[in-house]
Write an enzyme that holds these catalytic residues in place. Structure first.
Site, PDB file in Angstrom:
ATOM      1  N   CYS B  85       0.837  -1.210   0.000  1.00  0.00           N
ATOM      2  CA  CYS B  85       0.000   0.000   0.000  1.00  0.00           C
ATOM      3  C   CYS B  85       0.872   1.261   0.000  1.00  0.00           C
ATOM      4  O   CYS B  85       1.508   1.553  -0.999  1.00  0.00           O
ATOM      5  CB  CYS B  85      -0.965  -0.055   1.185  1.00  0.00           C
ATOM      6  N   HIS B 202      -3.514  -5.684   1.129  1.00  0.00           N
ATOM      7  CA  HIS B 202      -2.829  -5.904   2.406  1.00  0.00           C
ATOM      8  C   HIS B 202      -2.776  -7.388   2.795  1.00  0.00           C
ATOM      9  O   HIS B 202      -3.623  -7.844   3.574  1.00  0.00           O
ATOM     10  CB  HIS B 202      -3.561  -5.141   3.513  1.00  0.00           C
ATOM     11  N   GLU B 204      -0.915  -8.780   4.903  1.00  0.00           N
ATOM     12  CA  GLU B 204      -0.675  -8.936   6.355  1.00  0.00           C
ATOM     13  C   GLU B 204      -1.986  -8.966   7.140  1.00  0.00           C
ATOM     14  O   GLU B 204      -2.016  -9.388   8.295  1.00  0.00           O
ATOM     15  CB  GLU B 204       0.257  -7.823   6.862  1.00  0.00           C
TER      16      GLU B 204
END
Lengths: 78, 232
Positions: B85, B202, B204
């Site tokens: 990002c 994302h 994660e």
């Protein structure tokens, strides 16, 4: 001390969503003659620096040459 | 295997990256943006957020942080670098990846789970087969990938397009499947060598089963596996 005005705009052909939105909003307000609206950035710089240095500032930080053009207007002594 | 997670003023996804790594049994530590030493790290992650308030342009100020000169050297030596990002935006501003991220075409901040198609690429960070569809959250305002025609041709020819936005079945809609207007539905690209990878979604946030998807796991485990193999 010199004063500069820098205009940063998207390169030709790059879609500018805020500009397109303003364009539609103006049409909604009844302004029929609006062909195009582009929104960019306006930067004022006062500096002990020559035009070449200001150009370098634009290339390195103030504009992204991949997507943006810039135009420097020298305003004379501050 | 030790990840260095760079913390810029305004980063806000660094804890998620460290949590993801730890969940997967990997080690991750924070690196301050003023640090100039990356020795001891096997891979570097630039996390998401709003570094320097997104002033001037997203990532434009962060790329001149002291740590970034070292990140560039790390990448030039072949070290794996991942930008998520805002981290992706920083990598393009630093010229470690081609192109730029423009404002989303719909002017909306987008935040939702997003199907992504894995493309055949030279990326070191992903070992999933071509055509695999993963579901990963997107969360951004400036994720509209752009590059000129010549660069796009080169990215496709070199296998540098790693991920594309797609429909849930892996196909791409005729008008494009990118929720942000990204060119050619591009969600993630890598450099020619494959060690530097940037993506808007994302991964994660898709590691813990608690949040409903673990599709983000390979984004961290593949590089760990690869580095272990290289180390022999």
């Amino acid at each position: 001390m010199a004063r500069y005005e820098v205009y940063v705009t998207y390169k030709q052909g790059i879609f500018d969503p805020p500009g397109a939105t303003a364009e539609r909003a103006l049409a909604n307000l009844g302004y029929e003659g609006v062909r195009s609206v582009k929104i960019g950035k306006y930067i004022q710089i006062e500096a002990d620096a020559g035009l070449e240095t200001v150009r370098e500032m634009c290339e390195r930080l103030l504009a992204n040459p991949v997507i943006e053009d810039y135009r420097i207007v020298t305003e004379g002594e501050a | 295997m030790r990840f260095g997670v760079v913390l810029f003023p305004g980063s806000n996804c660094e804890q998620d990256v460290v949590h993801a790594a730890q969940t997967l049994g990997l080690t991750a530590e924070y690196v301050w943006h003023g640090d100039t030493d990356l020795s001891g790290f096997d891979a570097v992650v630039l996390p998401g957020g709003f570094s320097y308030g997104d002033y001037i342009r997203c990532g434009a100020v962060a790329r001149f942080s002291p740590v970034m000169a070292e990140v560039v050297r790390f990448a030039e030596r072949g070290g794996p670098v991942l930008g998520i990002c805002n981290g992706f935006q920083i990598l393009t501003e630093a010229h470690l990846l081609p192109g730029a991220l423009l404002r989303n075409t719909g002017l909306k901040f987008i935040c939702h789970p997003q199907p992504l198609r894995v493309e055949r690429s030279v990326c070191h960070w992903l070992d999933l087969p071509e055509g695999t569809v993963v579901d990963i959250p997107v969360n951004h305002n400036e994720g509209n990938y752009y590059c000129d025609d010549e660069t796009l041709e080169r990215l496709n020819a070199n296998g540098q397009v790693v991920l594309r936005y797609c429909e849930p079945d892996g196909t791409r809609a005729p008008g494009g499947s990118a929720p942000n207007g990204a060119l050619d539905d591009i969600a993630g690209v890598c450099n020619e060598r494959g060690n530097v990878f940037g993506l808007m979604p994302h991964p994660e946030r898709a590691v813990d089963p608690l949040v409903g998807t673990t599709d983000g796991r390979p984004f961290f485990t593949a590089i760990a596996k690869r580095l272990a193999e290289v180390a022999g």
